[in-house]
Write an enzyme that holds these catalytic residues in place. Structure first.
Site, PDB file in Angstrom:
ATOM      1  N   ASP A 539     -78.743 -31.952  52.380  1.00 27.24           N
ATOM      2  CA  ASP A 539     -77.906 -31.873  53.580  1.00 27.24           C
ATOM      3  C   ASP A 539     -78.734 -32.362  54.773  1.00 27.24           C
ATOM      4  O   ASP A 539     -79.945 -32.577  54.659  1.00 27.24           O
ATOM      5  CB  ASP A 539     -77.505 -30.395  53.747  1.00 27.24           C
ATOM      6  CG  ASP A 539     -76.526 -30.163  54.875  1.00 27.24           C
ATOM      7  OD1 ASP A 539     -75.837 -31.108  55.281  1.00 27.24           O
ATOM      8  OD2 ASP A 539     -76.446 -28.998  55.339  1.00 27.24           O
ATOM      9  N   GLU A 542     -79.131 -37.221  57.876  1.00 24.63           N
ATOM     10  CA  GLU A 542     -78.777 -38.413  58.688  1.00 24.63           C
ATOM     11  C   GLU A 542     -80.001 -39.045  59.334  1.00 24.63           C
ATOM     12  O   GLU A 542     -79.979 -40.251  59.513  1.00 24.63           O
ATOM     13  CB  GLU A 542     -77.756 -38.009  59.760  1.00 24.63           C
ATOM     14  CG  GLU A 542     -76.422 -37.568  59.198  1.00 24.63           C
ATOM     15  CD  GLU A 542     -76.438 -36.189  58.517  1.00 24.63           C
ATOM     16  OE1 GLU A 542     -77.287 -35.372  58.915  1.00 24.63           O
ATOM     17  OE2 GLU A 542     -75.639 -35.965  57.614  1.00 24.63           O
ATOM     18  N   ASP A 616     -68.608 -31.443  57.632  1.00 26.12           N
ATOM     19  CA  ASP A 616     -68.056 -30.229  58.263  1.00 26.12           C
ATOM     20  C   ASP A 616     -66.626 -30.420  58.748  1.00 26.12           C
ATOM     21  O   ASP A 616     -66.366 -30.552  59.952  1.00 26.12           O
ATOM     22  CB  ASP A 616     -68.965 -29.812  59.422  1.00 26.12           C
ATOM     23  CG  ASP A 616     -70.357 -29.460  58.924  1.00 26.12           C
ATOM     24  OD1 ASP A 616     -70.521 -29.276  57.696  1.00 26.12           O
ATOM     25  OD2 ASP A 616     -71.279 -29.380  59.752  1.00 26.12           O
TER      26      ASP A 616
HETATM   27  C1  NOJ Z   1     -74.409 -28.357  57.523  1.00 26.45           C
HETATM   28  C2  NOJ Z   1     -73.591 -28.662  56.318  1.00 26.45           C
HETATM   29  O1  NOJ Z   1     -72.657 -29.651  56.603  1.00 26.45           O
HETATM   30  C3  NOJ Z   1     -72.937 -27.399  55.803  1.00 26.45           C
HETATM   31  O2  NOJ Z   1     -72.183 -27.690  54.662  1.00 26.45           O
HETATM   32  C4  NOJ Z   1     -73.987 -26.355  55.507  1.00 26.45           C
HETATM   33  O3  NOJ Z   1     -73.369 -25.166  55.104  1.00 26.45           O
HETATM   34  C5  NOJ Z   1     -74.813 -26.106  56.769  1.00 26.45           C
HETATM   35  N1  NOJ Z   1     -75.388 -27.337  57.219  1.00 26.45           N
HETATM   36  C6  NOJ Z   1     -75.918 -25.089  56.529  1.00 26.45           C
HETATM   37  O4  NOJ Z   1     -76.792 -25.546  55.574  1.00 26.45           O
END
Ligand code: NOJ
Length: 938
Positions: A539, A542, A616
């Site tokens: 995660d 980017e 998200d």
């Molecule tokens: C951002 C991610 O997009 C999300 O899915 C994750 O739960 C959070 N970071 C925390 O790791």
């Protein structure tokens, strides 16, 4: 005190990143100098003109490359050259670069599958004062013809076999290649002088005087700095953007450029913002927006009007890229009544830096999928993940303790809901130090792994690429001592920023040593508590940086000691997954286990290492609706393994939305429920019945379809075919399939099933377009003979419209168990749906579901199954694995009651007929997948 400050600071950054999508954090085109400049050029026609230098045209016969210089109209010496080649049959590569640059432009390596292409034969077919015609490849095989048009402004046409242009480069003279690096060169010169001085002179006074003089000189230099959101990008190299217009003649629809939350067909942008490709961490992103999201694939797929083929263009440039789309109408010929006009699309590509490196993939008439195979030959076919990843995943930010997961492991059984994977988000770590477990909350991760694996289940742990700056942490120390972190623009100091752990640093994944080091951290002895049962989630790659410009890393930070981040930005996440993938392979001694990796950030090529999710999203109806076009777009751009946070990551879905979301998500290639830490709990049983039953049913449908889905995953990994497909891809001759509603809000799974999600509150029926042919309602199995029309389909809360397509055979496993692993040896039921000609076909792939044996030792079954002339028969392409028993065969749409049904030994088979739905059931036929057989219906 220090701790308290840190805590508040952390809360502040947490808040910063958790507020709703704040558009002001991200640039508009007008706030990006190069985007605005290139747009201005378009508006005013004020760009520099370049033309070909005919006398420089030559074919390098050894390399099969054609080269020609480009001369700027206000200069005497050409400073640019164009190189044209064909790297695979039908794919034309056009590269434009500086001839003798003061400073080489960086070209990212490792994204393309290989640099050692088998260049197709290049020849000049004809030439005169106006043009030159090139052919790549041989006459007999698939070849590509390219026309270069001379004149005051250069132009390149890529032609189809009929000599018609399928793409035209620089038709509107928007080509731009900024080469102003004076400032940089002067600074460099100064640095050199300074070094020499430091060696030679110890006269302090003299030095001071000279420094003062230098400072005065600096003040006279042009300043290329760009400011945004309180951050300054030093841009020491000056402007170096590249831009080009590409016309898609006679084409109304172009697709691609993921990731955006927009409709599938790329809309015109002249009135607003261009599509932007710049990987950023964006929370609560909006639908119908051309803003950047987490990943970028600079690929456009064009669908020429009234043709059964697709072409593609891959703009191989990982720097910040904006694309304006417009429609052009040209009058072709006058008809008796009125005029005939031709609609074409234009894409104006604008990248911050780098070279122009284009791959144009030319499809042949009648071949809709050829373009995907070409693209994957360039950037890699999608990886083939282990079979558990095709099943259902349960995630939440975060299951805070090991006990919680153990509890889930029981609860799913208690509620009779299958699940394969439990996910561990950031809180399972020791203070957000990845590759660790918090010993208080996850005291025995190996035991946890065993507990879930006893039921055939797996774990996925998050590993983000920001490394906590903690001098006592062994991993940090190792990276630090090896000098593995990205540097600030001074090229000396490590760049530091804020992310989940607080102050962090980012490994320089451009460095092969760093990739290897990162990979080595996944070995079982280094990653304590990890097991072969645990897979990885990358995660924030980017990379996301809470206090960075546009929530990411400054563009003037430095990789490999000299390369500015701006050159490679969109590919950073790709390299993170590469490291993870290689590490997961190497952690097993035999290197024979297939990894599963989920990534948020991606670029072209990411498909060969990871599954992608759309980040998200929010729990609202609109987001549910736009998920389909986002995933379809990813599939068209070569990334078919994708899904979204089912239920919506942020905010609390009501029970209806949640249930509806599961109903469609169950058909997406990647099927995972996930939620933000601030949301209410929403495990499938939380809402109670009827919602829990609806969710259970959706998950069970997915499990029953696993043999079919797994086969599609295999096909994607070998042919590059999208798994989710827009209707027009499967029915290219059907103009109605291009209708907006149809295109965006119904989709095909492979070419066998049609799914039309319900994405509006209180909706209990839906108008569903069914292309011409037979369709079989998934729920009732009733047949609809469609002439290509819209049908009002009941969609009470319990179901969404789903249809099997006549002419397709779908293998299923009808005894759904607690996990896919427990179903591995279960028998198969074949659903045979006949078309109007009483024909049908399908295929099935079976292997052990987790190793590379299918590849290394051919251990798999691949079998084709067909129905024709009242005969159901197989063709086994490979049968080197344990055969799977067929427990039932269901044949739909025969429209006759058989007298008897016999197998190839002339043995009568037991069957019954349900006339109400025209279904023949053959029970226990004593046949298996993996052996050839036939069944005759009389
Ligand atoms: C951002 C991610 O997009 C999300 O899915 C994750 O739960 C959070 N970071 C925390 O790791």
């Amino acid at each position: 005190m220090k701790k308290i400050i840190c805590f508040f600071l952390f809360l502040f950054f947490l808040l910063l990143c958790c507020e709703c999508a704040d558009q002001s954090k991200f640039k508009l085109c007008s706030q990006s100098t190069f985007c605005e400049n290139n747009r201005e050029i378009r508006k005013n026609g004020s760009g520099p003109r370049f033309s070909f230098v005919p006398s420089s045209a030559k074919v390098d016969e050894n390399k099969n490359l054609f080269q020609i210089d480009l001369l700027r109209s206000d200069e005497v010496e050409p400073r640019l050259f164009v190189e044209i080649s064909s790297v695979i049959p039908g794919v034309v590569r056009v590269k434009i670069n500086e001839k003798d640059p003061d400073l080489n432009r960086y070209e990212v390596e490792g994204v393309l599958l290989t640099e050692n292409f088998n260049y197709q034969n290049a020849e000049i077919v004809s030439q005169n004062e106006e043009l030159i015609l090139l052919r790549f490849g041989s006459e007999k095989e698939k070849h590509a013809d390219v026309k270069l048009v001379y004149g005051s402004s250069w132009k390149i046409e890529i032609l189809n076999s009929g000599g018609e242009p399928i793409m035209v480069l620089n038709n509107d003279s928007l080509f731009n290649f900024e080469m102003d690096k004076k400032d940089f060169l002067l600074n460099k010169q100064k640095e050199k002088e300074k070094e020499a001085e430091a060696k030679n002179s110890d006269n302090e006074k003299e030095k001071e005087e000279e420094e003062e003089e230098e400072k005065n000189q600096e003040d006279d230099q042009p300043n290329y700095e760009e400011r945004f959101g309180g951050n300054t990008d030093s841009r020491p190299y000056g402007p170096s953007s590249v831009a080009l217009d590409v016309i898609f003649p006679d084409t109304e629809h172009i697709y691609g450029l993921p990731e955006h939350s927009t409709k599938l067909s790329l809309e015109d942008t002249e009135e607003g913002e261009p599509f932007r490709l710049y990987n950023v961490d964006i929370l609560e992103y909006e639908t119908e927006s051309r803003m950047s999201l987490y990943g970028s694939i600079p690929v456009i797929i064009s669908k020429p009007n009234n043709q059964k083929t697709l072409h593609g263009i891959f703009w191989f440039n990982p720097s910040d890229t904006w694309i304006d789309i417009s429609t052009q109408e040209t009058q072709t010929k006058k008809k008796l009544f009125g005029k005939n006009s031709r609609v074409s699309k234009r894409a104006h590509w604008m990248s911050e830096t780098g070279v122009i490196d284009l791959f144009i993939m030319t499809g042949q008439e009648g071949k809709m999928y050829q373009v995907f195979e070409m693209y994957d030959t360039l950037t890699g076919f999608p990886y083939f993940p282990p079979s558990f990843s095709v099943a259902y995943h349960q995630c939440r930010w975060s299951y805070k303790t090991q006990k919680e997961i153990q509890n889930l492991n029981e609860k799913f059984d208690e509620y009779d809901i299958p699940v394969d994977v439990f996910w561990m988000d950031i809180d399972h770590t020791d203070g957000k130090k990845y590759f660790t477990f918090d010993s208080r909350t996850y005291p025995d991760p190996k035991q946890l792994s065993k507990t879930v694996s006893d039921k055939g289940r797996k774990l996925v742990a998050i590993v983000d690429p920001h490394i906590k700056k903690e001098n006592s942490w062994e991993l940090y120390k190792e990276a630090q001592s090896n000098d593995y972190f990205i540097k600030k623009s001074d090229r000396k100091t490590d760049y530091e920023g804020h992310c989940w752990p607080g102050t962090s640093k980012w490994p320089d994944f451009l460095n092969q040593k760093v990739i290897e080091w990162w990979g080595s951290r996944f070995s079982y002895d280094k990653y304590e508590g990890s097991t072969s049962n645990m897979h990885i989630w990358n995660d924030m790659n980017e990379p996301a940086i809470f206090n960075g410009p546009e929530m990411s890393i400054p563009r003037d930070t430095i990789h490999l000691g000299e390369i500015e981040h701006r050159n490679i930005h969109n590919s950073y996440g790709f390299f993170v997954t590469k490291g993870t993938f290689e590490g997961l392979i190497k952690r097993n001694q035999d290197q024979n286990e297939r990894p599963f990796i989920l990534t948020r950030s991606f670029f072209a090529g990411s498909q060969r290492y990871s599954t992608i999710w759309t980040g998200d999203n929010m729990a609202n109806w609109d987001q549910l609706k736009y998920t389909e076009s986002m995933l379809l777009s990813l599939g068209l751009a070569g990334a078919p393994l994708s899904g979204e946070d089912a239920g919506g990551f942020l905010n609390n879905p009501d029970e209806e939305l949640f249930a509806r979301w599961f109903q469609t998500s169950a058909f997406h290639p990647f099927f995972r429920s996930h939620s933000h830490t601030d949301t209410k709990r929403r495990e499938p049983w939380v809402f109670g019945d009827p919602y829990t039953s609806i969710i259970r049913e959706s998950v069970k449908i997915r499990y029953s379809l696993l043999p079919f889905y797994y086969t599609q995953f295999y096909k994607a990994s070998t042919k590059g075919k999208p798994i989710m497909r827009p209707l027009w891809l499967v029915f290219p001759e059907d103009a109605n399939a291009l209708n907006e509603e149809v295109e965006n809000f119904s989709y095909m799974i492979s070419s066998s099933m049609l799914v039309s999600p319900i994405s509006e509150k209180n909706q209990i029926s839906k108008d569903v377009y069914l292309p011409k042919g037979c369709w079989y309602d998934f729920h009732t199995l009733e047949k609809i003979n469609s002439k290509g029309a819209t049908y009002k389909i009941d969609a009470p809360l319990e179901k969404i419209p789903i249809f099997y397509r006549g002419g397709k055979i779908v293998p299923r496993k009808m005894r759904v168990r607690r996990s896919s692993h427990l179903m591995q040896n279960d028998p198969i039921t074949l659903f045979v749906f006949l078309d109007e000609n009483k024909k049908s076909s399908g295929s099935i792939f079976i292997d052990d579901g987790h190793s590379y044996d299918f590849k290394n030792s051919n251990k798999y079954i691949h079998q084709k199954i067909s129905f024709q002339n009242n005969k159901l028969f197989t063709k086994t392409l490979n049968s080197n694995y344990d055969p799977a028993l067929i427990e039932r065969i269901l044949i739909f749409g025969l429209e006759q009651t058989p007298k008897n049904i016999m197998d190839n030994n002339n043995q009568d088979l037991i069957f019954n007929v349900d006339e109400s739905i025209d279904m023949i059931t053959i029970k226990k036929p004593n046949l298996s997948i993996g052996h050839d057989w036939q069944i005759l219906i009389q």
